[in-house]
Write an enzyme that holds these catalytic residues in place. Structure first.
Site, PDB file in Angstrom:
ATOM      1  N   LYS A   6      15.413  70.105  -0.527  1.00  0.00           N
ATOM      2  CA  LYS A   6      14.445  69.160  -1.119  1.00  0.00           C
ATOM      3  C   LYS A   6      13.496  68.621  -0.047  1.00  0.00           C
ATOM      4  O   LYS A   6      12.280  68.661  -0.205  1.00  0.00           O
ATOM      5  CB  LYS A   6      15.198  67.986  -1.768  1.00  0.00           C
ATOM      6  CG  LYS A   6      14.320  66.795  -2.103  1.00  0.00           C
ATOM      7  CD  LYS A   6      15.069  65.724  -2.856  1.00  0.00           C
ATOM      8  CE  LYS A   6      15.456  64.501  -2.097  1.00  0.00           C
ATOM      9  NZ  LYS A   6      14.407  63.722  -1.457  1.00  0.00           N
ATOM     10  N   ASN A   7      14.071  68.136   1.030  1.00  0.00           N
ATOM     11  CA  ASN A   7      13.235  67.456   2.020  1.00  0.00           C
ATOM     12  C   ASN A   7      12.363  68.417   2.823  1.00  0.00           C
ATOM     13  O   ASN A   7      11.446  67.982   3.522  1.00  0.00           O
ATOM     14  CB  ASN A   7      14.102  66.615   2.962  1.00  0.00           C
ATOM     15  CG  ASN A   7      14.640  65.381   2.264  1.00  0.00           C
ATOM     16  OD1 ASN A   7      14.328  65.125   1.104  1.00  0.00           O
ATOM     17  ND2 ASN A   7      15.463  64.616   2.951  1.00  0.00           N
ATOM     18  N   ARG A  16       8.871  58.956  -3.184  1.00  0.00           N
ATOM     19  CA  ARG A  16       8.278  58.535  -1.924  1.00  0.00           C
ATOM     20  C   ARG A  16       7.447  59.652  -1.276  1.00  0.00           C
ATOM     21  O   ARG A  16       6.475  59.384  -0.574  1.00  0.00           O
ATOM     22  CB  ARG A  16       9.393  58.096  -0.976  1.00  0.00           C
ATOM     23  CG  ARG A  16       8.837  57.528   0.305  1.00  0.00           C
ATOM     24  CD  ARG A  16       9.878  56.762   1.071  1.00  0.00           C
ATOM     25  NE  ARG A  16       9.399  56.441   2.392  1.00  0.00           N
ATOM     26  CZ  ARG A  16       8.694  55.371   2.690  1.00  0.00           C
ATOM     27  NH1 ARG A  16       8.405  54.508   1.766  1.00  0.00           N
ATOM     28  NH2 ARG A  16       8.283  55.151   3.916  1.00  0.00           N
ATOM     29  N   CYS A  19      13.897  56.252  -3.582  1.00  0.00           N
ATOM     30  CA  CYS A  19      15.176  55.572  -3.731  1.00  0.00           C
ATOM     31  C   CYS A  19      15.134  54.179  -3.108  1.00  0.00           C
ATOM     32  O   CYS A  19      14.506  53.967  -2.074  1.00  0.00           O
ATOM     33  CB  CYS A  19      16.268  56.391  -3.057  1.00  0.00           C
ATOM     34  SG  CYS A  19      16.867  57.724  -4.086  1.00  0.00           S
ATOM     35  N   ARG A  43      11.463  50.366   2.941  1.00  0.00           N
ATOM     36  CA  ARG A  43      10.671  51.581   3.017  1.00  0.00           C
ATOM     37  C   ARG A  43       9.163  51.324   2.993  1.00  0.00           C
ATOM     38  O   ARG A  43       8.459  51.801   2.100  1.00  0.00           O
ATOM     39  CB  ARG A  43      11.075  52.563   1.908  1.00  0.00           C
ATOM     40  CG  ARG A  43      12.541  52.890   1.942  1.00  0.00           C
ATOM     41  CD  ARG A  43      12.906  54.015   1.036  1.00  0.00           C
ATOM     42  NE  ARG A  43      12.948  55.289   1.730  1.00  0.00           N
ATOM     43  CZ  ARG A  43      13.253  56.438   1.150  1.00  0.00           C
ATOM     44  NH1 ARG A  43      13.483  56.490  -0.124  1.00  0.00           N
ATOM     45  NH2 ARG A  43      13.281  57.553   1.850  1.00  0.00           N
ATOM     46  N   PRO A  44       8.652  50.579   3.953  1.00  0.00           N
ATOM     47  CA  PRO A  44       7.211  50.352   3.995  1.00  0.00           C
ATOM     48  C   PRO A  44       6.467  51.620   4.404  1.00  0.00           C
ATOM     49  O   PRO A  44       7.086  52.594   4.864  1.00  0.00           O
ATOM     50  CB  PRO A  44       7.069  49.283   5.073  1.00  0.00           C
ATOM     51  CG  PRO A  44       8.268  49.430   5.944  1.00  0.00           C
ATOM     52  CD  PRO A  44       9.356  49.988   5.093  1.00  0.00           C
ATOM     53  N   ILE A  45       5.127  51.607   4.253  1.00  0.00           N
ATOM     54  CA  ILE A  45       4.337  52.769   4.686  1.00  0.00           C
ATOM     55  C   ILE A  45       3.357  52.358   5.790  1.00  0.00           C
ATOM     56  O   ILE A  45       2.384  53.050   6.049  1.00  0.00           O
ATOM     57  CB  ILE A  45       3.601  53.446   3.504  1.00  0.00           C
ATOM     58  CG1 ILE A  45       2.680  52.438   2.787  1.00  0.00           C
ATOM     59  CG2 ILE A  45       4.561  54.090   2.546  1.00  0.00           C
ATOM     60  CD1 ILE A  45       1.645  53.107   1.909  1.00  0.00           C
ATOM     61  N   LEU A  47       3.477  52.443   8.993  1.00  0.00           N
ATOM     62  CA  LEU A  47       3.257  53.390  10.094  1.00  0.00           C
ATOM     63  C   LEU A  47       2.450  54.606   9.656  1.00  0.00           C
ATOM     64  O   LEU A  47       1.723  55.201  10.451  1.00  0.00           O
ATOM     65  CB  LEU A  47       4.595  53.867  10.658  1.00  0.00           C
ATOM     66  CG  LEU A  47       5.376  52.883  11.512  1.00  0.00           C
ATOM     67  CD1 LEU A  47       6.649  53.538  12.011  1.00  0.00           C
ATOM     68  CD2 LEU A  47       4.522  52.410  12.675  1.00  0.00           C
ATOM     69  N   ASP A 107      21.560  60.412   4.983  1.00  0.00           N
ATOM     70  CA  ASP A 107      21.756  60.946   3.630  1.00  0.00           C
ATOM     71  C   ASP A 107      23.206  61.386   3.372  1.00  0.00           C
ATOM     72  O   ASP A 107      23.596  61.609   2.227  1.00  0.00           O
ATOM     73  CB  ASP A 107      20.820  62.143   3.386  1.00  0.00           C
ATOM     74  CG  ASP A 107      19.371  61.698   3.203  1.00  0.00           C
ATOM     75  OD1 ASP A 107      19.117  60.489   3.118  1.00  0.00           O
ATOM     76  OD2 ASP A 107      18.492  62.577   3.146  1.00  0.00           O
ATOM     77  N   ARG A 126      17.328  64.226  -9.015  1.00  0.00           N
ATOM     78  CA  ARG A 126      16.191  64.248  -8.077  1.00  0.00           C
ATOM     79  C   ARG A 126      16.436  65.235  -6.944  1.00  0.00           C
ATOM     80  O   ARG A 126      15.476  65.750  -6.365  1.00  0.00           O
ATOM     81  CB  ARG A 126      15.985  62.857  -7.460  1.00  0.00           C
ATOM     82  CG  ARG A 126      15.399  61.832  -8.395  1.00  0.00           C
ATOM     83  CD  ARG A 126      14.998  60.597  -7.619  1.00  0.00           C
ATOM     84  NE  ARG A 126      14.244  60.988  -6.452  1.00  0.00           N
ATOM     85  CZ  ARG A 126      14.214  60.329  -5.301  1.00  0.00           C
ATOM     86  NH1 ARG A 126      14.884  59.224  -5.165  1.00  0.00           N
ATOM     87  NH2 ARG A 126      13.502  60.766  -4.293  1.00  0.00           N
TER      88      ARG A 126
HETATM   89  C1  UD1 Z   1      13.179  60.889   4.907  1.00  0.00           C
HETATM   90  C2  UD1 Z   1      13.976  61.657   3.883  1.00  0.00           C
HETATM   91  C3  UD1 Z   1      15.211  60.873   3.478  1.00  0.00           C
HETATM   92  C4  UD1 Z   1      16.020  60.491   4.710  1.00  0.00           C
HETATM   93  C5  UD1 Z   1      15.137  59.812   5.751  1.00  0.00           C
HETATM   94  C6  UD1 Z   1      15.856  59.578   7.059  1.00  0.00           C
HETATM   95  C7  UD1 Z   1      12.381  63.002   2.678  1.00  0.00           C
HETATM   96  C8  UD1 Z   1      11.655  63.236   1.416  1.00  0.00           C
HETATM   97  N1  UD1 Z   1      13.166  61.908   2.721  1.00  0.00           N
HETATM   98  O1  UD1 Z   1      12.752  59.678   4.293  1.00  0.00           O
HETATM   99  O2  UD1 Z   1      16.004  61.688   2.616  1.00  0.00           O
HETATM  100  O3  UD1 Z   1      17.048  59.612   4.335  1.00  0.00           O
HETATM  101  O4  UD1 Z   1      13.984  60.622   6.046  1.00  0.00           O
HETATM  102  O5  UD1 Z   1      16.383  60.759   7.558  1.00  0.00           O
HETATM  103  O6  UD1 Z   1      12.303  63.786   3.607  1.00  0.00           O
HETATM  104  N2  UD1 Z   1       9.595  53.054   8.144  1.00  0.00           N
HETATM  105  C9  UD1 Z   1       8.742  51.999   8.403  1.00  0.00           C
HETATM  106  N3  UD1 Z   1       7.398  52.184   8.198  1.00  0.00           N
HETATM  107  C10 UD1 Z   1       6.866  53.367   7.773  1.00  0.00           C
HETATM  108  C11 UD1 Z   1       7.757  54.443   7.527  1.00  0.00           C
HETATM  109  C12 UD1 Z   1       9.119  54.266   7.719  1.00  0.00           C
HETATM  110  O7  UD1 Z   1       9.174  50.915   8.780  1.00  0.00           O
HETATM  111  O8  UD1 Z   1       5.641  53.471   7.613  1.00  0.00           O
HETATM  112  C13 UD1 Z   1      11.053  52.873   8.354  1.00  0.00           C
HETATM  113  C14 UD1 Z   1      11.890  53.024   7.073  1.00  0.00           C
HETATM  114  O9  UD1 Z   1      11.894  51.831   6.323  1.00  0.00           O
HETATM  115  C15 UD1 Z   1      13.242  53.397   7.619  1.00  0.00           C
HETATM  116  C16 UD1 Z   1      12.910  54.195   8.881  1.00  0.00           C
HETATM  117  O10 UD1 Z   1      11.544  53.930   9.158  1.00  0.00           O
HETATM  118  O11 UD1 Z   1      13.969  52.251   7.972  1.00  0.00           O
HETATM  119  C17 UD1 Z   1      13.104  55.688   8.765  1.00  0.00           C
HETATM  120  O12 UD1 Z   1      12.467  56.145   7.591  1.00  0.00           O
HETATM  121  P1  UD1 Z   1      11.802  57.591   7.515  1.00  0.00           P
HETATM  122  O13 UD1 Z   1      12.379  58.455   8.594  1.00  0.00           O
HETATM  123  O14 UD1 Z   1      10.349  57.424   7.454  1.00  0.00           O
HETATM  124  O15 UD1 Z   1      12.360  58.096   6.122  1.00  0.00           O
HETATM  125  P2  UD1 Z   1      11.597  58.814   4.943  1.00  0.00           P
HETATM  126  O16 UD1 Z   1      10.564  59.731   5.515  1.00  0.00           O
HETATM  127  O17 UD1 Z   1      11.214  57.798   3.943  1.00  0.00           O
END
Ligand code: UD1
Length: 415
Positions: free
Chosen positions: A22-23, A92, A116, A121-123, A125, A305, A396
């Site tokens: 999936k990822n 996401r 999930c 999970r902010p965006i 960054l 995960d 999912r």
């Molecule tokens: C991806 C995976 C998810 C996995 C995660 C960590 C996919 C579709 N999903 O999620 O299955 O659990 O990696 O291996 O590939 N963060 C911020 N600001 C941002 C982005 C992230 O603060 O702009 C924080 C998140 O809240 C979290 C951390 O960074 O605490 C890591 O998240 P991230 O590695 O970005 O996870 P995802 O890409 O959402």
């Protein structure tokens, strides 16, 4: 009903083939937007997140054809338009379209993505990195509009490792002007797969698999056919199931070379693994466990995960254990549900302490994808009948968890 019913207490015995990741498939599907032509993606799992991603691509004007696990995406008629909020809201990975779309059309408006509920999970960054690459972004309460005349390469120094931010930056950088450096870059196998796909299409990326990626922008990419690697998290879920129930199973295509931390942990917790050329053979309960603790982290550390399925392994081991979650701040949502099954688990901050207790069947509710699958794993091992509701979360990420577990000898059905 949106549920599965499990008649627990049976040893697993059998074999199943592990679906595509999936990822890996989600960012690769987003990457097809960078290519003006027809890409063919093989082994693309038939799961609802992929369905939503294909729907998003269609809504952007792409022609999408699906034959089983083969997906063909033609982006020649890509148009600039807003994304449907229901697909953006549930997943996401819709944020992944941002970097690619900006590279191709220069303008994107979208609502904030869902996914999930495993943390805030902010965006921030994602947006910060794109701004550094020359994108003007205006945010409002529900979403944002982003615009650029040309993406520019830059040095992206990130405060911590993020899978999604690394992927988005890669997608924005491959067609940008000049060189982009991403540091620290996430090293997850799914990022390596995305880079391989892009390299085959003509992208220039150095440092694949390391924590520093250097991307030299090119003017165009060409259409390719690519096979998505097998899903290490799905393989790990069935591994954990076999550890909970005992028995012997064969996971065909399990990507053992990308599962080192999970397989090492499984051996420390009592499983035996035999490595075959086409998969792994697992003896779920081979010896006494020597370790009852784990901490999650970025690849190559133990994946977040896999945390919930291994919490179940610990809860059923009859020993005390503890788990430290370092990636997401709200990833213990399974705990109250496991307690309904008789588990003795307490959470302090980012650590869960697992006591020794006897679990039993119960009606429990999936709150998110991996936690939902972990509840199914628990139900397989305990005496009695269980029902796991909110199956849509599990759908999912798992093509057909009922079929796969039946192939492994479980008594499980849709409810
Ligand atoms: C991806 C995976 C998810 C996995 C995660 C960590 C996919 C579709 N999903 O999620 O299955 O659990 O990696 O291996 O590939 N963060 C911020 N600001 C941002 C982005 C992230 O603060 O702009 C924080 C998140 O809240 C979290 C951390 O960074 O605490 C890591 O998240 P991230 O590695 O970005 O996870 P995802 O890409 O959402």
């Amino acid at each position: 009903m949106d549920a599965v019913r499990i008649y627990g207490g049976k040893c697993l015995e059998g074999q199943t083939t592990i679906q595509g990741s999936k990822n890996a498939s989600l960012p690769i599907l987003a990457a097809t937007l960078l290519i003006n032509g027809i890409c063919e993606i093989e082994n693309c799992p038939e799961i609802s997140d992929v369905y939503h991603m294909l729907r998003l691509l269609k809504s952007l004007g792409c022609e999408v054809e699906r034959k089983g696990t083969l997906v063909r995406v033609n982006t020649e008629k890509l148009s600039e338009c807003d994304m449907p909020s229901d697909s953006v809201g549930v997943m996401r990975s819709s944020i992944m379209l941002l970097g690619a779309l900006l590279a191709r059309t220069g303008r994107v408006c979208m609502e904030y993505p869902g996914g999930c509920v495993i943390g805030s999970r902010p965006i921030n960054l994602h947006l910060q990195s794109l701004r550094k690459m020359g994108v003007v972004i205006e945010e409002n309460e529900t979403g944002f509009c982003a615009e650029t005349s040309r993406l520019r390469g830059t040095v992206l120094k990130l405060p911590f490792v993020s899978v999604g931010v690394t992927e988005n930056a890669i997608l924005a950088a491959v067609l940008a002007e000049g060189e982009t450096v991403i540091k620290p870059a996430a090293r997850e196998p799914e990022i390596q797969a995305l880079c391989e796909f892009l390299q085959r299409a003509g992208a220039k990326i150095d440092g694949i698999g390391s924590n520093c990626l250097v991307i030299h922008g090119v003017n165009r990419l060409h259409a390719v056919r690519y096979r998505v690697p097998a899903d290490r998290i799905v393989a790990g879920t069935y591994l954990s199931a076999c550890m909970c129930t005992g028995g012997r199973i064969f996971l065909r295509d399990a990507p053992a070379h990308h599962m080192e931390s999970v397989l090492n942990c499984a051996v420390e917790m009592g499983a035996a693994i035999e490595y075959e050329t086409d998969g792994i053979l697992i003896n779920g309960r081979d010896h006494e466990a020597t370790c009852h603790m784990l901490a999650t982290g970025c690849y190559p550390a133990f994946p977040t995960d896999m945390q919930s399925p291994f919490m179940v392994v610990m809860a059923l081991s009859g020993q005390r254990g503890c788990i430290e979650e370092t990636v997401f701040e709200n990833r213990f949502r399974i705990v109250p549900e496991l307690c309904k099954m008789g588990a003795d688990i307490t959470v302090h901050g980012n650590t869960a302490y697992i006591g020794s207790s006897k679990l039993h069947g119960a009606i429990v509710q999936a709150e998110e994808l991996r936690g939902g699958a972990a509840l199914v794993v628990a139900a397989l091992a305990v005496e009695g009948t269980s029902i796991v509701t909110n199956r849509h979360y599990i759908d999912r990420g798992y093509e057909d968890i009922v079929l796969s577990l039946r192939q492994l000898g479980a008594s499980i059905e849709l409810a």
